[in-house]
Design an enzyme around this catalytic site. Structure first.
Site, PDB file in Angstrom:
ATOM      1  N   ALA A  14       0.819  -1.225   0.000  1.00 52.50           N
ATOM      2  CA  ALA A  14       0.000   0.000   0.000  1.00 52.50           C
ATOM      3  C   ALA A  14       0.844   1.263   0.000  1.00 52.50           C
ATOM      4  CB  ALA A  14      -0.935  -0.006   1.196  1.00 52.50           C
ATOM      5  N   TYR A 149       4.913 -13.869 -15.538  1.00 55.24           N
ATOM      6  CA  TYR A 149       4.034 -12.927 -14.826  1.00 55.24           C
ATOM      7  C   TYR A 149       2.567 -13.323 -15.062  1.00 55.24           C
ATOM      8  CZ  TYR A 149       1.599  -8.625 -13.540  1.00 55.24           C
ATOM      9  OH  TYR A 149       0.733  -7.712 -12.978  1.00 55.24           O
ATOM     10  N   ALA A 151       1.435 -16.161 -15.891  1.00 58.58           N
ATOM     11  CA  ALA A 151       1.168 -17.460 -15.255  1.00 58.58           C
ATOM     12  C   ALA A 151       0.936 -17.294 -13.757  1.00 58.58           C
ATOM     13  CB  ALA A 151       2.331 -18.412 -15.512  1.00 58.58           C
ATOM     14  N   THR A 152       1.722 -16.414 -13.115  1.00 56.68           N
ATOM     15  CA  THR A 152       1.505 -16.221 -11.665  1.00 56.68           C
ATOM     16  C   THR A 152       0.141 -15.583 -11.418  1.00 56.68           C
ATOM     17  OG1 THR A 152       2.630 -14.045 -11.609  1.00 56.68           O
ATOM     18  CG2 THR A 152       3.969 -16.001 -11.105  1.00 56.68           C
ATOM     19  N   LYS A 153      -0.298 -14.708 -12.330  1.00 62.06           N
ATOM     20  CA  LYS A 153      -1.598 -14.071 -12.139  1.00 62.06           C
ATOM     21  C   LYS A 153      -2.738 -15.046 -12.468  1.00 62.06           C
ATOM     22  CE  LYS A 153      -0.235 -10.097 -10.588  1.00 62.06           C
ATOM     23  NZ  LYS A 153      -0.565  -9.673  -9.216  1.00 62.06           N
TER      24      LYS A 153
HETATM   25  N1  LIG Z   1       0.417  -1.311 -13.007  1.00 56.02           N
HETATM   26  C1  LIG Z   1      -0.209  -2.132 -13.844  1.00 56.02           C
HETATM   27  O1  LIG Z   1      -0.339  -1.869 -15.056  1.00 56.02           O
HETATM   28  C2  LIG Z   1      -0.807  -3.419 -13.335  1.00 56.02           C
HETATM   29  C3  LIG Z   1      -1.606  -4.165 -14.217  1.00 56.02           C
HETATM   30  C4  LIG Z   1      -2.168  -5.358 -13.782  1.00 56.02           C
HETATM   31  C5  LIG Z   1      -1.935  -5.804 -12.486  1.00 56.02           C
HETATM   32  N2  LIG Z   1      -1.151  -5.068 -11.646  1.00 56.02           N
HETATM   33  C6  LIG Z   1      -0.943  -5.598 -10.288  1.00 56.02           C
HETATM   34  O2  LIG Z   1      -1.335  -4.622  -9.343  1.00 56.02           O
HETATM   35  C7  LIG Z   1      -0.554  -4.779  -8.139  1.00 56.02           C
HETATM   36  C8  LIG Z   1       0.068  -3.446  -7.769  1.00 56.02           C
HETATM   37  O3  LIG Z   1       0.877  -3.009  -8.849  1.00 56.02           O
HETATM   38  P1  LIG Z   1       1.450  -1.504  -8.973  1.00 56.02           P
HETATM   39  O4  LIG Z   1       1.431  -1.171 -10.412  1.00 56.02           O
HETATM   40  O5  LIG Z   1       0.784  -0.627  -7.988  1.00 56.02           O
HETATM   41  O6  LIG Z   1       2.981  -1.772  -8.540  1.00 56.02           O
HETATM   42  P2  LIG Z   1       4.083  -0.869  -7.848  1.00 56.02           P
HETATM   43  O7  LIG Z   1       3.785   0.579  -8.041  1.00 56.02           O
HETATM   44  O8  LIG Z   1       5.389  -1.408  -8.331  1.00 56.02           O
HETATM   45  O9  LIG Z   1       3.907  -1.212  -6.298  1.00 56.02           O
HETATM   46  C9  LIG Z   1       4.170  -2.523  -5.853  1.00 56.02           C
HETATM   47  C10 LIG Z   1       3.874  -2.630  -4.384  1.00 56.02           C
HETATM   48  O10 LIG Z   1       4.145  -3.976  -3.995  1.00 56.02           O
HETATM   49  C11 LIG Z   1       5.084  -3.990  -2.914  1.00 56.02           C
HETATM   50  N3  LIG Z   1       5.967  -5.139  -3.043  1.00 56.02           N
HETATM   51  C12 LIG Z   1       6.708  -5.501  -4.127  1.00 56.02           C
HETATM   52  N4  LIG Z   1       7.457  -6.601  -3.836  1.00 56.02           N
HETATM   53  C13 LIG Z   1       7.171  -6.927  -2.553  1.00 56.02           C
HETATM   54  C14 LIG Z   1       7.626  -7.951  -1.670  1.00 56.02           C
HETATM   55  N5  LIG Z   1       8.566  -8.842  -2.018  1.00 56.02           N
HETATM   56  N6  LIG Z   1       7.125  -7.972  -0.428  1.00 56.02           N
HETATM   57  C15 LIG Z   1       6.213  -7.064  -0.029  1.00 56.02           C
HETATM   58  N7  LIG Z   1       5.751  -6.070  -0.794  1.00 56.02           N
HETATM   59  C16 LIG Z   1       6.222  -6.004  -2.053  1.00 56.02           C
HETATM   60  C17 LIG Z   1       5.837  -2.666  -3.001  1.00 56.02           C
HETATM   61  O11 LIG Z   1       6.345  -2.309  -1.717  1.00 56.02           O
HETATM   62  P3  LIG Z   1       7.638  -1.315  -1.511  1.00 56.02           P
HETATM   63  O12 LIG Z   1       7.268   0.002  -2.149  1.00 56.02           O
HETATM   64  O13 LIG Z   1       7.787  -1.165  -0.039  1.00 56.02           O
HETATM   65  O14 LIG Z   1       8.768  -1.974  -2.198  1.00 56.02           O
HETATM   66  C18 LIG Z   1       4.732  -1.722  -3.528  1.00 56.02           C
HETATM   67  O15 LIG Z   1       3.981  -1.236  -2.456  1.00 56.02           O
HETATM   68  C19 LIG Z   1       0.470  -5.875  -8.441  1.00 56.02           C
HETATM   69  O16 LIG Z   1       0.013  -7.112  -7.947  1.00 56.02           O
HETATM   70  C20 LIG Z   1       0.501  -5.902  -9.972  1.00 56.02           C
HETATM   71  O17 LIG Z   1       0.916  -7.143 -10.468  1.00 56.02           O
HETATM   72  C21 LIG Z   1      -0.574  -3.884 -12.043  1.00 56.02           C
END
Ligand SMILES: NC(=O)c1ccc[n+]([C@@H]2O[C@H](COP(=O)([O-])OP(=O)(O)OC[C@H]3O[C@@H](n4cnc5c(N)ncnc54)[C@H](OP(=O)(O)O)[C@@H]3O)[C@@H](O)[C@H]2O)c1
Length: 243
Positions: A14, A149, A151-153
Site C-alpha cells: 500500500a 508474470y 502465469a503467476t496471475k
Molecule cells: N500497473 C499495472 O499496469 C498493473 C496491471 C495489472 C496488475 N497489476 C498488479 O497490481 C498490483 C500493484 O501493482 P502496482 O502497479 O501498484 O505496482 P508498484 O507501483 O510497483 O507497487 C508494488 C507494491 O508492492 C510492494 N511489493 C513488491 N514486492 C514486494 C515484496 N517482495 N514484499 C512485499 N511487498 C512487495 C511494493 O512495496 P515497496 O514500495 O515497499 O517496495 C509496492 O507497495 C500488483 O500485484 C501488480 O501485479 C498492475
C-alpha cells in the site's frame, strides 16, 4: 454513513501505486486501514499520514518468517478486509531466464499471497472479504517475454476460485480484480518507450491507459455490502482491453 465504517482492512503493497489508491479509497469510506509495505518506509508513512492512521506493517512477502512475524502483531478475529495487492512484474524470456529470476517472481506473486492469506485466516472475522489483485495478463498472451508474470496471475485467479469455496462456510467472500495497463512505478519504465505506449493506447477501446483510482473503485465495491452475493469471481478492470 460511509459503507465501511467500523471495518478494519489490511492492504499489502500500500506504499504506492494501486495499493496506495486502494488504501485511500477504503479509508475514505470509513475503514481503518493497515498499510503494508516492504522497504519504502517513507512512502508508507506518507499514505498513513494522509488517511490519519498509525497502523503500518512491514514484511517482505517472499520471506515466510517476515510474513509470520507481521501477523503475530494482529489480534485474532480482528480483520474485515484483506487486499492482496503487492506484486512484481518483470521480463522472463523463455530462452534466457535464470532459476533465481523464476523463484523471485513466484515467491512474491504466488507464494507471497498464499502465505499472507494463510496467516490472515485466524485474524479474519467470519463474513470478511478478500480481494486478490490479478492482471489481464492472466488472460491474454504476450510476445514480450512476460509469460511467467501472466502465469503467476492465472494462479491468483485459480486461488481465488478455490478459496471462495473453501472459505464459504465462514461466509468469507474471495474475489479478484484484474487490471489492464495502469500507470504506476511498475510500468513507468515500460511506458517511457513512446512506441510501446502508443501501441497500448491504440489497443485500448477507450484510447488511454487506466489509473489506480479506477482499480480502487472496483475493489471498494467488492468489499462493500453491495457485493455480498459475489464470490469466486475475477473482474477485468481494463477499459475493454480484454473483452
Ligand atoms: N500497473 C499495472 O499496469 C498493473 C496491471 C495489472 C496488475 N497489476 C498488479 O497490481 C498490483 C500493484 O501493482 P502496482 O502497479 O501498484 O505496482 P508498484 O507501483 O510497483 O507497487 C508494488 C507494491 O508492492 C510492494 N511489493 C513488491 N514486492 C514486494 C515484496 N517482495 N514484499 C512485499 N511487498 C512487495 C511494493 O512495496 P515497496 O514500495 O515497499 O517496495 C509496492 O507497495 C500488483 O500485484 C501488480 O501485479 C498492475
Amino acid at each position: 454513513m460511509a459503507s465501511l465504517t467500523g471495518k478494519t482492512a489490511l492492504v499489502t503493497g500500500a506504499s504506492r501505486g494501486i495499493g496506495r489508491a486502494i488504501a485511500l479509497r477504503l479509508a475514505s469510506e470509513g475503514a481503518s486501514v493497515t498499510i503494508h509495505y516492504r522497504r519504502d518506509e517513507e512512502a508508507a508513512h506518507s499514505v498513513a499520514t494522509e488517511i490519519g492512521t498509525t497502523q503500518l506493517a512491514k514484511a517482505d512477502l517472499s520471506s515466510a518468517d517476515e510474513v509470520r512475524t507481521m501477523f503475530s502483531w494482529f489480534p485474532g478475529n480482528s480483520l474485515d478486509i484483506l487486499i492482496n495487492n503487492a506484486g512484481v512484474w518483470g521480463q522472463t524470456p523463455l530462452g534466457s531466464t535464470s532459476e533465481e529470476t523464476l523463484d523471485a517472481m513466484v515467491d512474491v506473486n504466488l507464494k507471497g499471497i498464499f502465505r499472507v492469506t494463510q496467516h490472515a485466516l485466524p485474524k479474519l472475522k467470519d463474513g470478511a472479504s478478500i480481494v486478490n489483485i490479478s492482471s489481464t495478463a492472466a488472460r491474454v498472451g504476450n510476445k514480450s517475454g512476460r509469460s511467467l508474470y501472466g502465469a503467476t496471475k492465472a494462479a491468483v485467479d485459480a486461488l481465488t476460485r478455490s478459496w471462495a469455496l473453501e472459505l464459504a462456510p465462514r461466509k468469507i467472500r474471495v474475489n479478484a480484480v484484474a487490471p489492464g495497463y495502469v500507470e504506476t512505478d511498475m510500468t513507468s519504465e515500460f511506458f517511457s518507450n513512446r512506441k510501446i505506449r502508443e501501441d497500448a493506447v491504440e489497443r485500448s477501446p477507450f484510447g488511454r491507459l487506466g489509473n489506480a483510482d479506477e482499480i480502487a473503485d472496483v475493489v471498494l465495491f467488492l468489499c462493500s455490502p453491495a457485493a455480498g452475493w459475489i464470490t469466486g469471481q475475477a473482474i477485468n478492470v481494463s477499459g475493454g482491453f480484454v473483452v
